[in-house]
Design an enzyme around this catalytic site. Structure first.
Site, PDB file in Angstrom:
ATOM      1  N   HIS A 181       0.822  -1.153  -0.013  1.00  0.00           N
ATOM      2  CA  HIS A 181       0.009  -0.119   0.006  1.00  0.00           C
ATOM      3  C   HIS A 181       0.857   1.138  -0.236  1.00  0.00           C
ATOM      4  CE1 HIS A 181      -2.795  -2.938   1.637  1.00  0.00           C
ATOM      5  NE2 HIS A 181      -3.831  -2.202   1.003  1.00  0.00           N
ATOM      6  N   ASP A 252      -5.060  -6.025  -7.965  1.00  0.00           N
ATOM      7  CA  ASP A 252      -4.974  -5.312  -6.743  1.00  0.00           C
ATOM      8  C   ASP A 252      -5.321  -3.915  -7.056  1.00  0.00           C
ATOM      9  OD1 ASP A 252      -5.223  -4.871  -3.950  1.00  0.00           O
ATOM     10  OD2 ASP A 252      -3.498  -6.151  -3.435  1.00  0.00           O
TER      11      ASP A 252
END
Length: 349
Positions: A181, A252
């Protein structure tokens, strides 16, 4: 109007005119929901009904609803344990843990289906090597066989309810400490080691009928210099050919730092699609979503569309009837058993 190839998010608890405009674009295939999109069961049912009514075939509605710290909807939903708790329960009570995993899968799916959500990005198939900050207790176990057994039972329960499953993060995210992230992640292991260990839970669930796979934003430097979600080698040569996977490949989030480092949002989306993704996530960045919608010119094939259509929900439930259903009550008891076991083990430490 067929489903597109990009899944985006919305800003609030109801659709705005800007949301509707984005969702009506042919490039869009669906919506991923977050905690900010949830106030109550009734509000969520209204929101999902509005989204599904926009187009035919209906847009897909998805959520990260794994259990533990990754459960977007809480008030009005049963609290699901982190999968590590199931893994520890399995170590002492393997038969009961597998039975309870199936019940928990059914419970997780049925409550989402009752609110109009098509599927959850579940289960996590990563191995817990004890290092990953972002995976941690989201993984069932450090043992690949345990992961395969518990994940298969969880998936079977979700299938029984009528929900498709998404195995993640292919070919395995658990070995590295870095959080994709916020940083670039590199796994330096050999293909042989990854194949013998991390790939095994994916192979097991593919054989059981797994509908979708999400690749990791991790660079496996001994194999390819691109993250797996941008790598034709990982997606085409390994996942499609070696693993014989015929379902949907879902990237993702392209707004994660590990994906941003690959290029701007348009370049990244196009690269993921060209590498073999059927669906690409663009989350938490409406400006980026607008750029993708305006600039990406991608015509998915009938096969891409067919893979995504399989992710539409097939179960029909209502929360009111669920709470009176003996199957739901038995599943809640399974959840409580896992939580109670976890509390006892923690008290002994």
């Amino acid at each position: 109007m067929s489903l597109g190839s990009v899944m985006i998010d919305i800003q609030g608890t109801q659709l705005t005119p800007e949301d509707k405009e984005r969702l009506l674009d042919p490039l869009v295939a669906g919506v991923i929901l977050f905690s900010r999109n949830y106030e109550s069961v009734e509000q969520l049912k209204t929101l999902t009904s509005q989204i599904h009514a926009l187009r035919h075939p209906k847009l897909l509605i998805a959520v990260d609803h794994e259990g533990g710290r990754v459960q977007r909807f809480r008030e009005g939903f049963t609290r699901i344990p982190a999968m590590r708790a199931l893994g520890k329960y399995f170590a002492e009570h393997p038969e009961k843990a597998q039975s309870d995993a199936k019940k928990i899968g059914w419970l997780l799916a049925s409550e989402l289906l009752a609110c109009g959500v098509d599927f959850s990005f579940t289960p996590v198939l990563d191995i817990d090597y004890g290092e990953s900050r972002v995976i941690g207790d989201r993984a069932f176990s450090s043992d690949k066989a345990t992961i395969s057994k518990l994940a298969a039972h969880l998936m079977n329960g979700m299938h029984q309810a009528g929900m498709a499953c998404v195995g993640k993060h292919f070919p395995g995210h658990g070995f590295i400490e870095a959080d994709t992230h916020s940083e670039i992640a590199v796994d330096d292991r050999s293909f042989s080691e990854i194949q013998q260990k991390d790939l095994q839970p994916f192979l097991g669930l593919i054989a059981e009928g797994l509908e979708a796979v999400m690749p990791a934003h991790v660079i496996y430097s001994q194999i390819d210099n691109k993250p797996a979600g941008f790598s034709a080698f990982w997606l085409q040569e390994v996942l499609r050919k070696k693993c014989h996977f015929e379902g949907a490949i879902i990237s993702d989030d392209m707004s994660m730092q590990a994906a941003k480092s690959y290029g701007d949002i348009v370049t990244g989306v196009e690269a993921a699609l060209n590498a073999g993704c059927d669906l690409v996530l663009v989350c938490n960045d409406p400006i980026a979503a607008d750029k993708v919608i305006a600039q990406v010119n991608w015509q998915g094939s009938p096969l891409n569309h067919a893979r995504l259509i399989r992710l539409q929900a097939h179960g029909k439930f209502t929360m009111e009837k669920l709470h009176l259903d003996p199957v739901w009550q038995s599943a809640v008891q399974a959840v409580n058993r896992v939580f109670n076991y976890q509390e006892i083990q923690e008290a002994l430490l």
